[in-house]
Design an enzyme around this catalytic site. Structure first.
Site, PDB file in Angstrom:
ATOM      1  N   GLY A  43      56.356   3.553  36.106  1.00  0.00           N
ATOM      2  CA  GLY A  43      55.143   4.225  35.634  1.00  0.00           C
ATOM      3  C   GLY A  43      54.539   5.209  36.601  1.00  0.00           C
ATOM      4  O   GLY A  43      53.785   6.101  36.219  1.00  0.00           O
ATOM      5  N   GLU A  98      50.641   3.188  42.980  1.00  0.00           N
ATOM      6  CA  GLU A  98      50.745   2.483  41.690  1.00  0.00           C
ATOM      7  C   GLU A  98      50.211   3.353  40.567  1.00  0.00           C
ATOM      8  O   GLU A  98      49.341   4.201  40.807  1.00  0.00           O
ATOM      9  CB  GLU A  98      49.866   1.221  41.746  1.00  0.00           C
ATOM     10  N   ASP A  99      50.664   3.087  39.351  1.00  0.00           N
ATOM     11  CA  ASP A  99      50.079   3.777  38.193  1.00  0.00           C
ATOM     12  C   ASP A  99      48.734   3.171  37.809  1.00  0.00           C
ATOM     13  O   ASP A  99      47.759   3.867  37.573  1.00  0.00           O
ATOM     14  CB  ASP A  99      51.055   3.764  36.999  1.00  0.00           C
ATOM     15  N   ASP A 102      45.839  -3.647  36.905  1.00  0.00           N
ATOM     16  CA  ASP A 102      45.306  -4.289  35.704  1.00  0.00           C
ATOM     17  C   ASP A 102      44.855  -5.705  36.084  1.00  0.00           C
ATOM     18  O   ASP A 102      43.759  -5.896  36.592  1.00  0.00           O
ATOM     19  CB  ASP A 102      46.420  -4.261  34.650  1.00  0.00           C
ATOM     20  N   LYS A 130      41.690  -0.859  36.170  1.00  0.00           N
ATOM     21  CA  LYS A 130      41.095  -1.489  34.988  1.00  0.00           C
ATOM     22  C   LYS A 130      40.365  -2.741  35.470  1.00  0.00           C
ATOM     23  O   LYS A 130      40.865  -3.868  35.326  1.00  0.00           O
ATOM     24  CB  LYS A 130      42.220  -1.865  34.018  1.00  0.00           C
ATOM     25  N   PHE A 151      44.703  -0.812  26.318  1.00  0.00           N
ATOM     26  CA  PHE A 151      46.074  -0.519  26.727  1.00  0.00           C
ATOM     27  C   PHE A 151      46.304   0.981  26.620  1.00  0.00           C
ATOM     28  O   PHE A 151      46.221   1.551  25.538  1.00  0.00           O
ATOM     29  CB  PHE A 151      47.079  -1.286  25.855  1.00  0.00           C
ATOM     30  N   VAL A 152      46.582   1.614  27.758  1.00  0.00           N
ATOM     31  CA  VAL A 152      46.681   3.074  27.785  1.00  0.00           C
ATOM     32  C   VAL A 152      48.129   3.530  27.975  1.00  0.00           C
ATOM     33  O   VAL A 152      48.944   2.809  28.547  1.00  0.00           O
ATOM     34  CB  VAL A 152      45.786   3.669  28.911  1.00  0.00           C
ATOM     35  N   ASP A 158      53.756   3.648  29.776  1.00  0.00           N
ATOM     36  CA  ASP A 158      54.572   3.599  28.559  1.00  0.00           C
ATOM     37  C   ASP A 158      54.088   2.570  27.558  1.00  0.00           C
ATOM     38  O   ASP A 158      53.328   1.652  27.882  1.00  0.00           O
ATOM     39  CB  ASP A 158      56.016   3.239  28.933  1.00  0.00           C
ATOM     40  N   ARG A 164      55.668   8.183  28.332  1.00  0.00           N
ATOM     41  CA  ARG A 164      55.449   8.424  29.774  1.00  0.00           C
ATOM     42  C   ARG A 164      55.266   9.908  30.056  1.00  0.00           C
ATOM     43  O   ARG A 164      54.665  10.282  31.059  1.00  0.00           O
ATOM     44  CB  ARG A 164      56.650   7.923  30.591  1.00  0.00           C
TER      45      ARG A 164
HETATM   46  P1  5GP Z   1      49.095  -5.943  36.685  1.00  0.00           P
HETATM   47  O1  5GP Z   1      50.127  -6.717  37.431  1.00  0.00           O
HETATM   48  O2  5GP Z   1      47.975  -5.405  37.564  1.00  0.00           O
HETATM   49  O3  5GP Z   1      48.538  -6.736  35.511  1.00  0.00           O
HETATM   50  O4  5GP Z   1      49.752  -4.704  35.992  1.00  0.00           O
HETATM   51  C1  5GP Z   1      50.921  -4.224  36.449  1.00  0.00           C
HETATM   52  C2  5GP Z   1      51.637  -3.296  35.543  1.00  0.00           C
HETATM   53  O5  5GP Z   1      51.403  -3.545  34.144  1.00  0.00           O
HETATM   54  C3  5GP Z   1      51.225  -1.861  35.766  1.00  0.00           C
HETATM   55  O6  5GP Z   1      51.837  -1.316  36.911  1.00  0.00           O
HETATM   56  C4  5GP Z   1      51.700  -1.240  34.476  1.00  0.00           C
HETATM   57  O7  5GP Z   1      53.073  -0.948  34.558  1.00  0.00           O
HETATM   58  C5  5GP Z   1      51.460  -2.340  33.458  1.00  0.00           C
HETATM   59  N1  5GP Z   1      50.161  -2.088  32.783  1.00  0.00           N
HETATM   60  C6  5GP Z   1      48.977  -2.654  33.014  1.00  0.00           C
HETATM   61  N2  5GP Z   1      48.015  -2.157  32.212  1.00  0.00           N
HETATM   62  C7  5GP Z   1      48.639  -1.223  31.457  1.00  0.00           C
HETATM   63  C8  5GP Z   1      48.196  -0.315  30.424  1.00  0.00           C
HETATM   64  O8  5GP Z   1      47.029  -0.248  30.019  1.00  0.00           O
HETATM   65  N3  5GP Z   1      49.157   0.495  29.887  1.00  0.00           N
HETATM   66  C9  5GP Z   1      50.455   0.473  30.273  1.00  0.00           C
HETATM   67  N4  5GP Z   1      51.286   1.307  29.665  1.00  0.00           N
HETATM   68  N5  5GP Z   1      50.903  -0.346  31.232  1.00  0.00           N
HETATM   69  C10 5GP Z   1      50.005  -1.174  31.824  1.00  0.00           C
END
Ligand code: 5GP
Length: 179
Positions: A43, A98-99, A102, A130, A151-152, A158, A164
């Site tokens: 991402g 990081e993208d 979350d 987020k 969810f974006v 993606d 993407r």
């Molecule tokens: P985390 O481990 O902080 O929950 O999230 C890690 C990964 O989940 C992010 O790097 C991303 O790839 C995916 N992710 C989390 N939130 C979103 C979202 O809103 N949209 C998308 N497309 N991917 C997300």
């Protein structure tokens, strides 16, 4: 693709402004440090490319690929390294890119991984944050923009590997998830 988007949350102009601001902050931080900038695939790809071009200092880049298992829109707790970096981080100033942060689980796992490798410093830059969704108490040192609990997709993010390449960040129409 554009017809699948219900709402645009972050425009291309807002992305460009955030990248330019982060580039200035990171240039000031890393001017004399020759940082190792590590992108978290997949991402991060568009953001990483734009961010390093906004940093006016010597730096090196590398990539790590991790996967968090879960359904399409919800990550589970398990984070696995699919492809590690090739560089030695000993004594290096590491900037993880990081993208989105979350739940924070991926970032927690990455920080654990790099803590044991002898880096001089480890900092994190995330395009999006987020904060409402956080389960683990971690924060990025540099954040582009905060987004609400939705969810974006777009600019690297993606849904089932699609979207993407959208030049903005938005929310999909509900029927797209149901198909
Ligand atoms: P985390 O481990 O902080 O929950 O999230 C890690 C990964 O989940 C992010 O790097 C991303 O790839 C995916 N992710 C989390 N939130 C979103 C979202 O809103 N949209 C998308 N497309 N991917 C997300």
């Amino acid at each position: 693709m554009n017809q699948d988007i219900a709402t645009i949350l972050v425009t291309t102009e807002q992305i460009n402004d955030a990248v330019a601001r982060l580039g200035q902050e990171l240039t000031a931080e890393y001017r004399d440090k020759n940082p190792l900038v590590i992108g978290v695939l997949r991402g991060v790809a568009p953001f990483m490319i734009d961010l390093v071009r906004a940093m006016d200092c010597y730096l090196e880049i590398d990539f790590i690929d991790v996967s968090s298992y879960g359904d399409a829109t919800e990550s589970s707790g398990a984070v696995t390294v699919l492809k590690d970096i090739d560089s030695d981080v000993t004594g290096r100033h590491v900037l993880l890119v990081e993208d989105i942060v979350d739940t924070g689980r991926t970032l927690e796992k990455l920080l654990e991984l790099f803590a044991g490798r002898g880096a001089a410093s480890v900092k994190v830059c995330s395009l999006l944050d987020k904060p409402e969704r956080r389960i683990v108490n971690v924060t990025a040192d540099y954040i582009g923009l905060s987004v609400p609990n939705e969810f974006v997709v777009g600019y690297g993010l993606d849904f089932r590997q699609q979207y993407r390449n959208l030049p903005y960040i938005g929310v999909l129409k509900p029927e797209i998830y149901q198909n």
